[in-house]
Design an enzyme around this catalytic site. Structure first.
Site, mmCIF file in Angstrom:
data_model
loop_
_atom_site.group_PDB
_atom_site.id
_atom_site.type_symbol
_atom_site.label_atom_id
_atom_site.label_comp_id
_atom_site.label_asym_id
_atom_site.label_seq_id
_atom_site.Cartn_x
_atom_site.Cartn_y
_atom_site.Cartn_z
ATOM 1 N N GLU A 114 64.955 61.652 4.507
ATOM 2 C CA GLU A 114 65.581 61.780 3.189
ATOM 3 C C GLU A 114 65.040 60.722 2.220
ATOM 4 O O GLU A 114 64.787 61.018 1.048
ATOM 5 C CB GLU A 114 67.100 61.674 3.317
ATOM 6 C CG GLU A 114 67.716 62.851 4.048
ATOM 7 C CD GLU A 114 69.215 62.734 4.178
ATOM 8 O OE1 GLU A 114 69.926 63.540 3.547
ATOM 9 O OE2 GLU A 114 69.688 61.835 4.910
ATOM 10 N N GLU A 134 70.687 66.384 12.854
ATOM 11 C CA GLU A 134 72.105 66.367 12.470
ATOM 12 C C GLU A 134 72.938 67.393 13.228
ATOM 13 O O GLU A 134 74.107 67.140 13.560
ATOM 14 C CB GLU A 134 72.227 66.589 10.955
ATOM 15 C CG GLU A 134 71.876 65.369 10.108
ATOM 16 C CD GLU A 134 70.388 65.094 10.011
ATOM 17 O OE1 GLU A 134 70.017 64.015 9.524
ATOM 18 O OE2 GLU A 134 69.585 65.974 10.421
#
Length: 263
Positions: A114, A134
């Site tokens: 990210e 995730e």
């Protein structure tokens, strides 16, 4: 930066370049709220002192993602507010005042991916691998990845990575659009510096327009985007620096572009 920040983020100037290092190699440079706040301090400093910046990871890995030990201790509202804070800080990189180039090696996972996606140019060496675990951790991206990474590689590919836990090699990530350059092992930082110096040599107003107008135009309708393009084209062309650079080109005082393989 205070002493606590200095242990988390390194900062140095090399001429017009700011070098910003994630400095938790024993933790594979995992990102926590403290790390992100220290990064914010370094980014703000770079925008005052430098014309371009390079973000890199100290040690073997760029960043193995979220510091899960810290994350597990947060109440629900704390997790929401923390995510929104990360959004604002990463947005200050993507839509700030100078270009950011990121050098990637080893793990580029979760929050590390990210962060890389918030930079303007991504350079990966052959040891880099990209992951979004995730789904396996029972969580969801929270540092802007659902917007930035999805726009780089597509939401279907991002969803695949999150659902299956697959990791992606740098050559494949380059094909997907997630990185701009792939270099031999150990050469990402030097390549990132070369690219950052090239960007730093541009007219500051042009750089500002490129890094701030392009992502906004992407979010507009075609007609609105074309209108903003016309405004930015006119504004950048009207600066004294643009006039001098154009005159230098017309008078053959600057080199013309060459084909990629030409000497």
């Amino acid at each position: 930066m205070d002493n606590g920040s200095e242990t988390l983020i390194s900062y140095a100037l090399e001429g017009d370049l700011a070098l910003i290092g994630l400095n938790r190699p024993a933790k594979r440079n995992a990102v926590s709220d403290r790390v992100v706040e220290a990064l914010h301090t370094a980014v703000e400093r770079a925008q005052q002192e430098a014309k371009a910046a390079v973000i890199f990871g100290e040690g073997v890995h760029f960043c193995a993602g979220l510091d899960l030990a810290e994350h597990m201790e947060k109440p629900l509202i704390g997790a929401v507010m923390g995510s929104r804070r990360w959004h604002r800080i990463f947005d200050g990189i993507e839509r700030g005042g100078i270009p950011f180039v990121v050098a990637l090696q080893g793990a580029v996972v979760g929050g590390g991916f990210e962060l890389a996606a918030a930079c303007h140019i991504r350079v990966a060496d052959k040891t880099a691998f990209f992951g979004l675990p995730e789904g396996q951790r029972g969580i969801f991206v929270g540092g802007g990845g659902s917007v930035r990474i999805a726009r780089l590689i597509g939401s279907q590919r991002m969803g695949d990575m999150m659902l299956t836990g697959r990791t992606v090699a740098p050559d494949q990530m380059e094909v997907w659009g997630g990185v701009s350059y792939v270099v031999p092992e150990g050469e990402a930082l030097e390549k990132a510096k070369v690219l950052a110096r090239q960007a730093a040599s541009n007219a500051p107003m042009s750089n500002y327009a490129i890094i701030n107008a392009l992502p906004r135009i992407r979010d507009m309708s075609s007609e609105d985007g074309l209108f903003v393009e016309s405004l930015m084209s006119s504004l950048t062309s009207a600066t004294p620096e643009a006039e001098e650079r154009l005159r230098a080109f017309l008078e053959k005082r600057t080199a013309r572009l060459k084909a990629p393989d030409s000497e």
